[in-house]
Write an enzyme that holds these catalytic residues in place. Structure first.
Site, PDB file in Angstrom:
ATOM      1  N   LYS A  45       0.835  -1.231   0.065  1.00 57.10           N
ATOM      2  CA  LYS A  45       0.030  -0.027   0.139  1.00 57.10           C
ATOM      3  C   LYS A  45       0.985   1.245   0.197  1.00 57.10           C
ATOM      4  O   LYS A  45       1.937   1.363   0.715  1.00 57.10           O
ATOM      5  CB  LYS A  45      -0.814   0.053   1.186  1.00 57.10           C
ATOM      6  CG  LYS A  45      -1.922   1.040   1.213  1.00 57.10           C
ATOM      7  CD  LYS A  45      -2.827   0.760   2.559  1.00 57.10           C
ATOM      8  CE  LYS A  45      -4.077   1.835   2.538  1.00 57.10           C
ATOM      9  NZ  LYS A  45      -5.026   1.799   3.449  1.00 57.10           N
ATOM     10  N   SER A  90      -9.291   3.310   2.318  1.00 57.95           N
ATOM     11  CA  SER A  90      -8.041   3.830   1.610  1.00 57.95           C
ATOM     12  C   SER A  90      -7.145   2.856   1.115  1.00 57.95           C
ATOM     13  O   SER A  90      -6.270   3.145   0.090  1.00 57.95           O
ATOM     14  CB  SER A  90      -7.339   4.534   2.666  1.00 57.95           C
ATOM     15  OG  SER A  90      -6.855   3.604   3.504  1.00 57.95           O
ATOM     16  N   SER A 101     -10.942   0.872   5.928  1.00 52.56           N
ATOM     17  CA  SER A 101     -10.212   1.104   4.620  1.00 52.56           C
ATOM     18  C   SER A 101      -9.633  -0.244   4.235  1.00 52.56           C
ATOM     19  O   SER A 101      -9.158  -0.307   3.107  1.00 52.56           O
ATOM     20  CB  SER A 101      -8.850   1.826   5.072  1.00 52.56           C
ATOM     21  OG  SER A 101      -9.113   3.259   5.546  1.00 52.56           O
TER      22      SER A 101
END
Length: 475
Positions: A77, A152, A176
């Site tokens: 990520k 996210s 997220s």
């Protein structure tokens, strides 16, 4: 034999273990998929082809095959640092930043034998529930590229749903992992606070942010979770005295494969945000919930409706913590002008908070955690909609008004953040499709340390609904 990306992560692991496929061959296959699909979907912001192939060869030559994720492709990520690889944190303010050290979760995945193919798309500093930053193209939903992928961990979910990765790790501070998994028709697991040493939540403000897996199947999610936990000599290498309850009954993968047990389930459509915002559940969300209730009932589980006691303290306390967390963003002077409006609003509000306001918010959320756990303690797990609405169109969120933007995020995701506050495990599961083909799902909430119950229930639902056999149009 089917194309490699058609196989589950567990099936790929078996192919690797048998020697029928090498880590380099597997990495090359997924890198070619990324090259073809990523320009239209925005899953990756950085692809490290040569580095990935070198890593695959290193895994084949020097990493023991007993490593839990041996040879399996993954992605970092873009909120996580990997030494020598650009890390943008989804922000123009971090353009050109190349870290000299790696974050622990990145090192943990390396130790588990995974092969990183690059950095997956994330919104600015991971703050929004959608992945549409000004620093990169938006993460587009593989089921309909005009819809967003959530956030996210939006890039990670797009990569998995479109077959650019077999699974992907993410972080979850208010939903997220679960939000993008739900938007993209995937399984997303938020572990109990304290379970994953490299992403336990204990070091984050209010204990919100934990790391967890995104996958196409429950067994794949369990396989990645085991790799993220990173046992040493058969024991979890905890860094703090505080930790999640753990029964040490072997890998979570075994629990997910077996999918055994009958449980008492609560079903609720109330959330911690009900008194603060107008929360409306779409027909599609309620239909998915009803389908899951019918499935669990037909399998012999006890099902009983429940509801949270109304609470007007949660919303202002959570807003305070979200703003306070943004106050730490490394932006001063002219760099502040590079932040997006929502981030700038959060930073400004966060830096204006007093110590008293922050301490009162922390105390309020601690009290809410205790109350929430007590209210649901009679159930083995509690079922809610995954999201209140269908996946949101690209550009749906207000880009100028921070207050309005925050409200929109809550209205889409009312069922997620309360599990970060309480530290409980939760898993989202795809159940149905809307008339225009968008995935809709449900969320299961577990007791503290209740991952095994969630995995067992998820496998049973997966066997009944057989969602994992469906593919988005871009596949």
């Amino acid at each position: 034999m089917a194309d490699l990306h058609e196989l589950t992560a567990l099936e790929l692991w078996q192919e690797l273990q048998s020697g029928r496929v090498s880590p380099r061959e597997l990495a090359s296959h997924y890198l070619d998929r990324i090259e073809r699909l990523n320009p239209q979907l925005g899953a990756f912001v950085t692809v490290t082809r040569e580095r990935a192939l070198e890593r695959a060869d290193h895994v084949a030559d020097a990493v023991p095959k007993t490593a839990p994720l041996w040879g399996l492709p993954s992605g970092d990520k873009d909120l996580w640092m990997r030494a020598g690889v650009p890390t943008g944190f989804g922000s123009r303010a971090m353009a050109g930043f190349v870290p000299e050290t790696s974050d622990e979760i990145v090192e943990t995945l390396d130790d588990a034998g995974a092969v990183s193919l690059g950095k997956t798309n994330a919104p600015e500093f991971g703050l929004p529930a959608y992945t549409e930053s000004l620093a990169a193209p938006p993460a587009r939903n593989p089921w309909n590229p005009e819809r967003g992928a959530g956030g996210s961990s939006g890039g990670a979910a797009v990569a998995v749903a479109a077959g650019m990765l077999p699974f992907a790790p993410g972080s979850d501070g208010g939903g997220s992992v679960r939000i993008p998994a739900a938007a993209c028709g995937l399984v997303g697991l938020k572990p109990s606070r304290g379970l994953v040493p490299a992403g336990s939540g204990i070091a984050s403000l209010a204990g919100l942010v934990v790391d967890g897996p995104i996958a196409r199947t429950t067994t794949d999610a369990a396989l990645l979770l085991d790799g993220m936990i990173a046992k040493r000599n058969g024991r979890i290498d905890h860094h703090y005295t505080l930790r999640a309850p753990y029964d040490d009954d072997g890998p979570f993968l075994g629990t997910a494969v077996r999918g055994e047990g009958r449980f008492q389930l609560g079903v609720m459509t109330t959330s911690a945000w009900d008194g603060a915002y107008d929360i409306t559940l779409s027909t599609e969300a309620l239909d998915a919930l009803a389908a899951a209730v019918d499935a669990f009932s037909s399998m012999g589980h006890g099902v009983e409706e429940t509801a949270l006691v109304p609470d007007d303290t949660y919303a202002p306390a959570f807003r305070t913590i979200w703003q306070a967390g943004a106050a730490r963003i490394p932006a001063e002077g002219e760099v502040l002008d590079l932040l997006e409006p929502l981030t700038a609003w959060l930073v400004e509000r966060g830096r204006a908070l007093s110590a008293r306001e922050l301490s009162e918010a922390l105390a309020t959320l601690t009290a809410y955690e205790r109350s929430f756990i007590a209210q649901l303690s009679s159930f083995d797990a509690v079922l809610t909609p995954a999201m209140a609405l269908t996946p949101r169109p690209i550009g749906w969120y207000d880009q100028e008004d921070g207050e309005r933007n925050f409200e929109q995020q809550v209205q889409y995701t009312p069922f997620t953040s309360m599990l970060n506050v309480t530290g409980l495990p939760a898993i989202v599961l795809p159940v149905s499709q809307t008339g225009d083909g968008l995935p809709m799902g449900v969320q299961l909430i577990g007791r503290p340390g209740g991952e095994r119950t969630l995995l067992s229930l998820a496998t049973q639902l997966e066997r009944r609904i057989r969602w994992s056999e469906r593919r988005p149009p871009v596949w």
